[in-house]
Design a protein around this motif. Structure first.
Motif, PDB file in Angstrom:
ATOM      1  N   SER A  10       0.823  -1.207   0.000  1.00 25.32           N
ATOM      2  CA  SER A  10       0.000   0.000   0.000  1.00 25.32           C
ATOM      3  C   SER A  10       0.855   1.254   0.000  1.00 25.32           C
ATOM      4  CB  SER A  10      -0.922   0.001   1.231  1.00 25.32           C
ATOM      5  OG  SER A  10      -1.762  -1.114   1.221  1.00 25.32           O
ATOM      6  N   GLY A  11       1.926   1.257   0.853  1.00 25.79           N
ATOM      7  CA  GLY A  11       2.795   2.428   0.909  1.00 25.79           C
ATOM      8  C   GLY A  11       3.508   2.682  -0.395  1.00 25.79           C
ATOM      9  N   ILE A  12       4.032   1.614  -1.010  1.00 27.97           N
ATOM     10  CA  ILE A  12       4.739   1.764  -2.278  1.00 27.97           C
ATOM     11  C   ILE A  12       3.793   2.219  -3.364  1.00 27.97           C
ATOM     12  CG2 ILE A  12       5.999   0.514  -4.071  1.00 27.97           C
ATOM     13  CD1 ILE A  12       7.128  -1.270  -1.866  1.00 27.97           C
ATOM     14  N   SER A  13       2.591   1.673  -3.387  1.00 23.95           N
ATOM     15  CA  SER A  13       1.624   2.031  -4.416  1.00 23.95           C
ATOM     16  C   SER A  13       1.228   3.493  -4.310  1.00 23.95           C
ATOM     17  CB  SER A  13       0.380   1.143  -4.302  1.00 23.95           C
ATOM     18  OG  SER A  13       0.717  -0.211  -4.476  1.00 23.95           O
ATOM     19  N   SER A  77       1.312   8.625   6.803  1.00 21.56           N
ATOM     20  CA  SER A  77       1.921   7.300   6.769  1.00 21.56           C
ATOM     21  C   SER A  77       3.102   7.342   5.800  1.00 21.56           C
ATOM     22  CB  SER A  77       0.892   6.245   6.349  1.00 21.56           C
ATOM     23  OG  SER A  77       1.447   4.944   6.451  1.00 21.56           O
ATOM     24  N   GLY A  78       3.562   6.187   5.383  1.00 20.38           N
ATOM     25  CA  GLY A  78       4.672   6.107   4.445  1.00 20.38           C
ATOM     26  C   GLY A  78       5.392   4.780   4.578  1.00 20.38           C
ATOM     27  N   LEU A  79       6.538   4.721   3.957  1.00 21.10           N
ATOM     28  CA  LEU A  79       7.394   3.538   4.030  1.00 21.10           C
ATOM     29  C   LEU A  79       8.826   4.018   4.166  1.00 21.10           C
ATOM     30  CD1 LEU A  79       7.683   0.442   3.821  1.00 21.10           C
ATOM     31  CD2 LEU A  79       7.938   0.731   1.349  1.00 21.10           C
ATOM     32  N   GLU A  80       9.532   3.575   5.211  1.00 23.70           N
ATOM     33  CA  GLU A  80      10.872   4.089   5.475  1.00 23.70           C
ATOM     34  C   GLU A  80      11.822   2.981   5.910  1.00 23.70           C
ATOM     35  OE1 GLU A  80       9.518   6.902   8.375  1.00 23.70           O
ATOM     36  OE2 GLU A  80      10.109   5.622  10.053  1.00 23.70           O
ATOM     37  N   PHE A  81      13.096   3.228   5.650  1.00 23.25           N
ATOM     38  CA  PHE A  81      14.181   2.369   6.142  1.00 23.25           C
ATOM     39  C   PHE A  81      14.776   3.049   7.361  1.00 23.25           C
ATOM     40  CE2 PHE A  81      18.729   1.442   6.351  1.00 23.25           C
ATOM     41  CZ  PHE A  81      18.700   0.059   6.432  1.00 23.25           C
ATOM     42  N   THR A  82      14.971   2.287   8.441  1.00 25.46           N
ATOM     43  CA  THR A  82      15.472   2.880   9.670  1.00 25.46           C
ATOM     44  C   THR A  82      16.377   1.897  10.398  1.00 25.46           C
ATOM     45  OG1 THR A  82      14.803   3.967  11.746  1.00 25.46           O
ATOM     46  CG2 THR A  82      13.453   2.135  10.985  1.00 25.46           C
ATOM     47  N   LYS A 112      29.232  -7.281  27.721  1.00 25.91           N
ATOM     48  CA  LYS A 112      28.694  -6.248  26.838  1.00 25.91           C
ATOM     49  C   LYS A 112      27.849  -6.919  25.758  1.00 25.91           C
ATOM     50  CE  LYS A 112      30.120  -2.526  23.689  1.00 25.91           C
ATOM     51  NZ  LYS A 112      31.291  -1.837  23.091  1.00 25.91           N
ATOM     52  N   ASP A 113      26.597  -6.528  25.687  1.00 26.94           N
ATOM     53  CA  ASP A 113      25.652  -7.077  24.713  1.00 26.94           C
ATOM     54  C   ASP A 113      25.295  -5.967  23.731  1.00 26.94           C
ATOM     55  OD1 ASP A 113      23.898  -8.665  23.394  1.00 26.94           O
ATOM     56  OD2 ASP A 113      22.721  -9.235  25.143  1.00 26.94           O
ATOM     57  N   SER A 114      25.740  -6.082  22.481  1.00 26.45           N
ATOM     58  CA  SER A 114      25.509  -5.054  21.455  1.00 26.45           C
ATOM     59  C   SER A 114      24.523  -5.578  20.418  1.00 26.45           C
ATOM     60  CB  SER A 114      26.830  -4.680  20.764  1.00 26.45           C
ATOM     61  OG  SER A 114      27.784  -4.228  21.695  1.00 26.45           O
ATOM     62  N   ARG A 115      23.554  -4.749  20.068  1.00 26.01           N
ATOM     63  CA  ARG A 115      22.557  -5.156  19.081  1.00 26.01           C
ATOM     64  C   ARG A 115      22.326  -4.045  18.071  1.00 26.01           C
ATOM     65  NH1 ARG A 115      18.175  -8.914  22.278  1.00 26.01           N
ATOM     66  NH2 ARG A 115      19.604  -9.702  23.866  1.00 26.01           N
ATOM     67  N   ARG A 116      22.205  -4.464  16.803  1.00 27.21           N
ATOM     68  CA  ARG A 116      21.953  -3.523  15.712  1.00 27.21           C
ATOM     69  C   ARG A 116      20.821  -4.075  14.853  1.00 27.21           C
ATOM     70  NH1 ARG A 116      24.706  -1.550  18.894  1.00 27.21           N
ATOM     71  NH2 ARG A 116      26.691  -0.430  18.661  1.00 27.21           N
ATOM     72  N   PHE A 117      19.808  -3.234  14.603  1.00 25.21           N
ATOM     73  CA  PHE A 117      18.650  -3.660  13.841  1.00 25.21           C
ATOM     74  C   PHE A 117      18.437  -2.760  12.629  1.00 25.21           C
ATOM     75  CE2 PHE A 117      17.875  -4.792  18.273  1.00 25.21           C
ATOM     76  CZ  PHE A 117      17.523  -6.131  18.168  1.00 25.21           C
ATOM     77  N   LYS A 118      17.996  -3.359  11.525  1.00 21.85           N
ATOM     78  CA  LYS A 118      17.597  -2.620  10.328  1.00 21.85           C
ATOM     79  C   LYS A 118      16.161  -3.010  10.000  1.00 21.85           C
ATOM     80  CE  LYS A 118      22.299  -2.599   8.447  1.00 21.85           C
ATOM     81  NZ  LYS A 118      23.165  -3.037   7.322  1.00 21.85           N
ATOM     82  N   TYR A 119      15.316  -1.997   9.794  1.00 23.55           N
ATOM     83  CA  TYR A 119      13.900  -2.251   9.594  1.00 23.55           C
ATOM     84  C   TYR A 119      13.372  -1.554   8.339  1.00 23.55           C
ATOM     85  CZ  TYR A 119      13.661  -3.560  14.589  1.00 23.55           C
ATOM     86  OH  TYR A 119      13.845  -4.139  15.820  1.00 23.55           O
ATOM     87  N   LEU A 120      12.324  -2.142   7.757  1.00 21.60           N
ATOM     88  CA  LEU A 120      11.399  -1.430   6.896  1.00 21.60           C
ATOM     89  C   LEU A 120      10.190  -1.110   7.764  1.00 21.60           C
ATOM     90  CD1 LEU A 120      11.487  -3.312   3.471  1.00 21.60           C
ATOM     91  CD2 LEU A 120      12.392  -1.037   4.001  1.00 21.60           C
ATOM     92  N   GLN A 121       9.873   0.166   7.875  1.00 21.83           N
ATOM     93  CA  GLN A 121       8.896   0.599   8.878  1.00 21.83           C
ATOM     94  C   GLN A 121       7.750   1.373   8.241  1.00 21.83           C
ATOM     95  OE1 GLN A 121      10.284   1.728  12.875  1.00 21.83           O
ATOM     96  NE2 GLN A 121       9.412   3.741  12.507  1.00 21.83           N
ATOM     97  N   PHE A 146       4.683   0.014  12.719  1.00 31.02           N
ATOM     98  CA  PHE A 146       4.941  -1.414  12.560  1.00 31.02           C
ATOM     99  C   PHE A 146       6.201  -1.552  11.719  1.00 31.02           C
ATOM    100  CE2 PHE A 146       4.750  -5.370  10.189  1.00 31.02           C
ATOM    101  CZ  PHE A 146       4.467  -6.296  11.178  1.00 31.02           C
ATOM    102  N   ALA A 147       7.147  -2.389  12.153  1.00 35.59           N
ATOM    103  CA  ALA A 147       8.432  -2.517  11.463  1.00 35.59           C
ATOM    104  C   ALA A 147       8.763  -3.980  11.217  1.00 35.59           C
ATOM    105  CB  ALA A 147       9.548  -1.854  12.274  1.00 35.59           C
ATOM    106  N   TYR A 148       9.286  -4.258  10.046  1.00 35.83           N
ATOM    107  CA  TYR A 148       9.723  -5.603   9.675  1.00 35.83           C
ATOM    108  C   TYR A 148      11.246  -5.626   9.652  1.00 35.83           C
ATOM    109  CZ  TYR A 148      10.518  -9.832   6.928  1.00 35.83           C
ATOM    110  OH  TYR A 148      10.954 -11.058   6.495  1.00 35.83           O
TER     111      TYR A 148
END
Length: 240
Positions: A10-13, A77-82, A112-121, A146-148
């Motif tokens: 929907s966002g892309i369309s 709304s929209g579609l973003e990379f974060t 030390k616990d390090s975490r890195r996430f990349k999402y389509l949101q 909502f993020a994938y």
């Protein structure tokens, strides 16, 4: 997964270039782009084990869509990379352990616990616009996101120091890595912005509600840690 796919399509369309070019001035739809930086951290529960969380700087960018309602209200709304993440350092309590010879030794250290996430949101908010002058508006918005997860990496490091009864000391270091994709995140979002003609400056805060993992459970000092995203978002936008 099905929900995200539908939202993404929907966002892309809605934000496709042919649609942007075809929109009329009287249309309630407004399309645009945005880019900016993130100041992210985690809400960490280490079950009373002392620790310290260090945030990270990431970035965000994507396309936006807005639908004008009545009396200054609008849907956005929209579609973003974060990108999001943080480093959690946990200090282990000193403890005495018996050796095979019957003597005791003291062990201490930290992890030390390090975490890195990349999402389509995909965010979805309702906003209100207050005109300040002919070309300047102030906006407020609140809603949810909502993020994938398209990529997640974790690094777990431990430093241990053993003090022996004879006065000598031994140190050890271990490092493990894991990765995972496909996890989802969701939460609340709210913020404000300033618009000048077609440009905007925006500041938002994201309150993650889902506990996260990078591929396996993380144990710090023998205790299970739970993580939730916290993210301050600063961006510049342009509306076509």
């Amino acid at each position: 997964m099905k929900t995200f796919t539908l939202l993404a399509i929907s966002g892309i369309s809605l934000c496709a270039a042919p649609v942007v070019k075809a929109q009329k001035a009287e249309s309630p739809w407004t399309f645009g782009v945005k880019a900016g930086i993130n100041a992210s951290t985690f809400n960490v529960d280490t079950h009373s084990t002392p620790g310290n969380t260090d945030g990270t700087i990431g970035f965000n960018g994507g396309v936006t869509v807005e639908y004008a309602l009545r009396k200054g209200f609008f849907l956005s709304s929209g579609l973003e990379f974060t990108t999001k993440g943080a480093d959690n350092r946990v200090f282990n309590y000193p403890a005495y352990y018996p050796s095979e010879e019957g003597e005791s030794f003291l062990t201490t250290g930290f992890s030390k616990d390090s975490r890195r996430f990349k999402y389509l949101q995909v965010p979805l908010t309702i906003g209100y616009r207050i005109p300040v002058s002919k070309d300047v508006n102030v906006t407020f918005n609140a809603g949810a996101y909502f993020a994938y997860g398209i990529d997640a990496k974790g690094t777990y490091e431990t430093w241990t120091k053993i003090l022996n009864t004879d006065g000598t000391a031994n140190t050890s270091y271990e490092k493990t890595k894991d990765s995972k994709s496909g996890d989802t995140d969701y939460g609340l979002i709210g913020g404000l912005g300033i618009e000048y003609k077609k440009f905007s400056l925006n500041a938002n805060y994201e309150l993650g509600l889902r506990e996260l993992s990078t591929g396996k459970n993380s144990y710090t000092g023998g205790d299970f840690s739970t993580w939730k995203n916290r993210n301050a978002v600063f961006s510049i936008g342009y509306k076509f």
